[in-house]
Scaffold this motif. Sequence first.
Motif, PDB file in Angstrom:
ATOM      1  N   PRO A 141     -24.991  13.339 -19.233  1.00 37.05           N
ATOM      2  CA  PRO A 141     -25.975  14.179 -18.541  1.00 37.05           C
ATOM      3  C   PRO A 141     -25.533  14.558 -17.129  1.00 37.05           C
ATOM      4  N   GLU A 142     -25.975  15.756 -16.671  1.00 32.67           N
ATOM      5  CA  GLU A 142     -25.624  16.193 -15.307  1.00 32.67           C
ATOM      6  C   GLU A 142     -26.347  15.323 -14.284  1.00 32.67           C
ATOM      7  N   ARG A 143     -27.629  15.052 -14.552  1.00 35.58           N
ATOM      8  CA  ARG A 143     -28.433  14.256 -13.630  1.00 35.58           C
ATOM      9  C   ARG A 143     -29.291  13.297 -14.468  1.00 35.58           C
ATOM     10  N   ALA A 144     -28.909  12.022 -14.479  1.00 36.02           N
ATOM     11  CA  ALA A 144     -29.543  11.050 -15.376  1.00 36.02           C
ATOM     12  C   ALA A 144     -31.059  10.985 -15.193  1.00 36.02           C
ATOM     13  N   SER A 145     -31.518  11.097 -13.939  1.00 37.92           N
ATOM     14  CA  SER A 145     -32.967  10.964 -13.696  1.00 37.92           C
ATOM     15  C   SER A 145     -33.762  12.069 -14.390  1.00 37.92           C
ATOM     16  N   MET A 146     -33.182  13.291 -14.433  1.00 42.53           N
ATOM     17  CA  MET A 146     -33.871  14.412 -15.087  1.00 42.53           C
ATOM     18  C   MET A 146     -33.962  14.168 -16.596  1.00 42.53           C
ATOM     19  N   TYR A 147     -32.890  13.595 -17.142  1.00 38.92           N
ATOM     20  CA  TYR A 147     -32.862  13.322 -18.585  1.00 38.92           C
ATOM     21  C   TYR A 147     -33.820  12.192 -18.939  1.00 38.92           C
ATOM     22  N   TRP A 148     -33.896  11.216 -18.071  1.00 40.01           N
ATOM     23  CA  TRP A 148     -34.789  10.083 -18.289  1.00 40.01           C
ATOM     24  C   TRP A 148     -36.239  10.559 -18.295  1.00 40.01           C
ATOM     25  N   LYS A 149     -36.554  11.443 -17.326  1.00 39.79           N
ATOM     26  CA  LYS A 149     -37.906  12.005 -17.243  1.00 39.79           C
ATOM     27  C   LYS A 149     -38.251  12.761 -18.529  1.00 39.79           C
ATOM     28  N   GLU A 150     -37.287  13.547 -19.004  1.00 42.80           N
ATOM     29  CA  GLU A 150     -37.491  14.350 -20.216  1.00 42.80           C
ATOM     30  C   GLU A 150     -37.626  13.425 -21.442  1.00 42.80           C
ATOM     31  N   THR A 151     -36.850  12.330 -21.449  1.00 39.09           N
ATOM     32  CA  THR A 151     -36.944  11.388 -22.575  1.00 39.09           C
ATOM     33  C   THR A 151     -38.324  10.732 -22.612  1.00 39.09           C
ATOM     34  N   LEU A 152     -38.840  10.366 -21.442  1.00 38.29           N
ATOM     35  CA  LEU A 152     -40.175   9.756 -21.378  1.00 38.29           C
ATOM     36  C   LEU A 152     -41.241  10.736 -21.874  1.00 38.29           C
ATOM     37  N   ARG A 153     -41.089  12.012 -21.487  1.00 36.75           N
ATOM     38  CA  ARG A 153     -42.047  13.040 -21.918  1.00 36.75           C
ATOM     39  C   ARG A 153     -42.022  13.169 -23.444  1.00 36.75           C
ATOM     40  N   GLN A 154     -40.806  13.141 -23.994  1.00 32.55           N
ATOM     41  CA  GLN A 154     -40.681  13.266 -25.451  1.00 32.55           C
ATOM     42  C   GLN A 154     -41.203  12.018 -26.158  1.00 32.55           C
ATOM     43  N   MET A 155     -40.984  10.849 -25.543  1.00 34.52           N
ATOM     44  CA  MET A 155     -41.493   9.599 -26.139  1.00 34.52           C
ATOM     45  C   MET A 155     -43.023   9.660 -26.221  1.00 34.52           C
ATOM     46  N   SER A 156     -43.607  10.200 -25.186  1.00 37.81           N
ATOM     47  CA  SER A 156     -45.062  10.336 -25.176  1.00 37.81           C
ATOM     48  C   SER A 156     -45.498  11.335 -26.245  1.00 37.81           C
ATOM     49  N   ASN A 157     -44.803  12.477 -26.330  1.00 42.06           N
ATOM     50  CA  ASN A 157     -45.159  13.504 -27.330  1.00 42.06           C
ATOM     51  C   ASN A 157     -45.030  12.962 -28.746  1.00 42.06           C
ATOM     52  N   ILE A 158     -43.872  12.356 -29.021  1.00 37.10           N
ATOM     53  CA  ILE A 158     -43.599  11.916 -30.391  1.00 37.10           C
ATOM     54  C   ILE A 158     -44.382  10.640 -30.720  1.00 37.10           C
ATOM     55  N   GLY A 159     -44.368   9.690 -29.819  1.00 33.24           N
ATOM     56  CA  GLY A 159     -44.986   8.381 -30.096  1.00 33.24           C
ATOM     57  C   GLY A 159     -46.491   8.393 -29.918  1.00 33.24           C
ATOM     58  N   VAL A 160     -46.927   8.545 -28.684  1.00 33.56           N
ATOM     59  CA  VAL A 160     -48.372   8.486 -28.401  1.00 33.56           C
ATOM     60  C   VAL A 160     -49.102   9.626 -29.110  1.00 33.56           C
ATOM     61  N   GLY A 161     -48.473  10.803 -29.107  1.00 34.91           N
ATOM     62  CA  GLY A 161     -49.112  11.970 -29.722  1.00 34.91           C
ATOM     63  C   GLY A 161     -49.315  11.845 -31.217  1.00 34.91           C
ATOM     64  N   SER A 162     -48.553  10.968 -31.874  1.00 40.12           N
ATOM     65  CA  SER A 162     -48.673  10.863 -33.338  1.00 40.12           C
ATOM     66  C   SER A 162     -49.392   9.588 -33.766  1.00 40.12           C
ATOM     67  N   VAL A 175     -52.527   8.385 -33.608  1.00 42.69           N
ATOM     68  CA  VAL A 175     -53.818   8.426 -34.299  1.00 42.69           C
ATOM     69  C   VAL A 175     -53.643   8.860 -35.753  1.00 42.69           C
ATOM     70  N   ILE A 176     -52.880   9.934 -35.956  1.00 44.86           N
ATOM     71  CA  ILE A 176     -52.727  10.440 -37.334  1.00 44.86           C
ATOM     72  C   ILE A 176     -51.980   9.431 -38.210  1.00 44.86           C
ATOM     73  N   ILE A 177     -50.996   8.749 -37.628  1.00 46.85           N
ATOM     74  CA  ILE A 177     -50.248   7.743 -38.393  1.00 46.85           C
ATOM     75  C   ILE A 177     -51.179   6.587 -38.779  1.00 46.85           C
ATOM     76  N   MET A 178     -51.998   6.139 -37.836  1.00 43.68           N
ATOM     77  CA  MET A 178     -52.918   5.019 -38.120  1.00 43.68           C
ATOM     78  C   MET A 178     -53.940   5.418 -39.186  1.00 43.68           C
ATOM     79  N   LEU A 179     -54.457   6.627 -39.042  1.00 39.09           N
ATOM     80  CA  LEU A 179     -55.483   7.094 -39.972  1.00 39.09           C
ATOM     81  C   LEU A 179     -54.940   7.168 -41.404  1.00 39.09           C
ATOM     82  N   ILE A 180     -53.810   7.794 -41.559  1.00 40.70           N
ATOM     83  CA  ILE A 180     -53.245   7.973 -42.898  1.00 40.70           C
ATOM     84  C   ILE A 180     -52.781   6.635 -43.471  1.00 40.70           C
TER      85      ILE A 180
END
Lengths: 254, 260
Positions: free
Chosen positions: A29-50, A52-57
């Motif tokens: 990565p060009e700037r590790a901190s920017m990538y880390w921030k983006e990874t956390l955002r994606q972790m929230s989108n993929i993990g936290v965002g899914s 409820v539906i995973i638990m329900l099904i």
Amino acid sequence: MAEYVHETGGPLFHIGRYVLMVRRSFANPERASMYWKETLRQMSNIGVGSLVIIMLISFFIGAVSAVQFAYNLSQSMVPMYFVGYVVKESMILELAPTISCLILAGKVGSNLASELGTMRLTEQIDALEIMGVNTFSYLIGPKLAAAITMVPLLVIVSAATGITGGLLAGSATGYVSSSDYLQGVLLQFVQKNVFIMLTKAAVFGFILTSISCYQGFYAHGSAIEIGKASTRAVVLSCIMVLFADLILAWLLLN
Amino acid sequence: MIEVRNLYKRFGSQEVLKNINTTFEPGKNNLIIGKSGSGKTVLLKCIVGLLTPTSGHVFFDEKDYVAMGIQQKNEIRRELGMLFQGGALFDSLSVEQNVRFPLDMFTKMSNSEKLDRVNEVLKRVNLVNANAKFPSQLSGGMQKRTGIARAIVMNPKYLFCDEPNSGLDPQTSIVIDELIMEITEEYQITTITNTHDMNSVVTNGDKIIFLHEGEKHWEGTRETLFMADNKELIDFIFASDFLKEARDVRLEKIKAKLSK
């Protein structure tokens, strides 16, 4: 880079371009901190965002499995506590990783494909390239890292919720008592099965994310292509997850 | 200075650019004009490296950009700013975060220094009190101004503008044109603007290159534009019947004057 967006070819062309995309996604990565921030955002989108539906099904899958096993066992000589054991084993070995990832292919896969497809069509990816950003490692790398981390966690939650669903449904319908069910759940814990579940989850997470990113990243043409890319992402991810399921079952259980 | 030499671009069997040779002068606003489908955007994308030419060269200060490796290209790219046709702002980021993005990615400035720089360029493009707004909350003109702010935040040597007036009303177009001119002069950047807006051509074009069906048909200054002896260029300039009639009336008057 944009050059290859407009190119099309046969299966070999797509496999080659997919492999190159994955390789470039893990570049420095060009700037590790920017990538880390983006990874956390994606972790929230993929993990936290899914979550409820995973638990329900998973809850309903566990519940239905318990009721149906109990119905079948009630006409045999097999003791009823076996329901808990069968639900636990099927959730851990197959249902939690596979069904969860098929759900995630629909939810997360279409989301990733349309997000990247929109970025491509509105020239946001070109804007990043003009700045000198490695678009593969900035846009796709964090999504892959987030999926490989979060999908196994979601699958653990799925297995636990499914087993709990079986417990509640079994006792609510009167087919199997809570104590019998729990006796079955606690019967013969095989550590290797949990390892298989987590391996499947990580592999399926990688497959569904990388295929969806590929479809979105290389979308081109008009807005209608974003819809087509999302559909292709979901269909291909589902097929490849099931194919990988077969290969992993064969490799890991032998 | 940017120099394009013997540039060809082909998509499959379709030749989109044919033997383009030209130079873009520093500190000037260079315009690429032509009808839709004439190859303007493809030429711009070949120059900035979003497309690879089929053959030919693009030189940035005598360094061959086409032949460079990705690392060297990225070094040149840090000196480029580009305003895209639709703004190309990142949807999930606010105006401030959009403009700040290149600073976050490529500089070691402190947070307060970054914020000062962001506010400075936002003020320069007359976009104050919009820091917290998201692209979806901005008008077309504000999106373009945010795009310009993001393009100049790293003090680029070269500014590329792809159809800066598309989708804007005439008044906002003039504002954006003036802004591009002012920034070009103030920062002494080499600006290359791709347009088919005749108002921009007349007011902004220090140097003009006219493309027709992928070929360079004419190049010159805005002063020499209306005296050009090129049928395709004349047809492009006087595209509407109204303008053609106006031109014919004017020609008749000139002929009448000359015959006296």
